[in-house]
Structure formats: structure tokens, C-alpha cells
Design a protein around this motif. Structure first.
Motif: not given
Length: 117
Positions: A71-81, A88-104
Motif C-alpha cells: 500500500f505504497e501511498p499510505l506507506r509513504q505517508a506513514s513513513s513521513e509521520l 517522541r515529541d508532540l510539540s513538533v508540527d506533525y499535523a500535515d503529516a498526520f493529515q496525509a496519513v488520514k487521507t491515504r
């Protein structure tokens, strides 16, 4: 929809997965099992709970599952996330990467449901 059409719909390459797993029946079986997998919901729960360690683990697990299933598109998105969460720091801006995972994830699940019936 056939399993090959499912892979096309999600933007993935079916041929290498078929070669690796050996038969259309097995590819279909594992793709359908993905619908029951709780890794994505675990990722969402971990992020909601601000559990950085668990969020990283779930993102990394999702990446591995997608790698095995092709499932390459989802793999790529989850790899970026996974990389965003590696510290292990949720203060980083991961919102765009998480949105890409949700979409894929939604695209992948939608494609698989097309073969499920």
C-alpha cells in the motif's frame, strides 16, 4: 472490483505484491484483513491522548504493514509521520503529516471495501 483494480484505485502497484505473496487469493485475504486492523485507530487514540511513544509506535507499525501489503501511498505517508514523531515529541508540527496519513488511509480503506462487496 478485482484486487488488481483495488491496488490501482489506491495508487499502488499490484504486481510486486502478487509476486511476493504468491497468489491473488492471499493478496485479497491480507488486504481484507487490513480493514480489521486497529493500528490506525491506535495512532489516532495515541495522538488524542498526547502519548508520543505510542503514537510513534503506531505510525511505525502502520508503515510496516503497508510496506508488506504494497500500500505504497499510505506507506509513504506513514513513513513521513513516523519520521516526524521519531523524537517522541508532540510539540513538533506533525499535523500535515498526520493529515496525509488520514487521507491515504481513507483512500486505501475505500479501495479495499470495493473488493469486499
Amino acid at each position: 472490483m478485482t484486487i488488481q483494480e483495488c491496488y490501482t484505485q489506491m495508487g499502488a502497484d499490484y504486481a510486486p505484491v502478487l509476486q511476493r505473496l504468491g497468489s491473488e487469493r492471499i493478496v485479497t485475504k491480507f488486504a481484507l484483513r487490513f480493514l480489521e486492523d486497529k493500528t490506525f485507530s491506535g495512532l489516532c487514540d495515541a495522538l488524542d491522548a498526547h502519548d508520543a511513544e505510542e503514537a510513534f509506535r503506531m505510525a511505525h507499525t502502520l508503515k510496516g504493514i503497508c510496506l508488506n501489503l504494497g500500500f505504497e501511498p499510505l506507506r509513504q505517508a506513514s513513513s513521513e509521520l513516523t519520521e516526524e514523531l521519531r523524537g517522541r515529541d508532540l510539540s513538533v508540527d506533525y499535523a500535515d503529516a498526520f493529515q496525509a496519513v488520514k487521507t491515504r488511509y481513507q483512500q486505501t480503506v475505500s479501495a479495499i471495501r470495493g473488493i469486499a462487496g
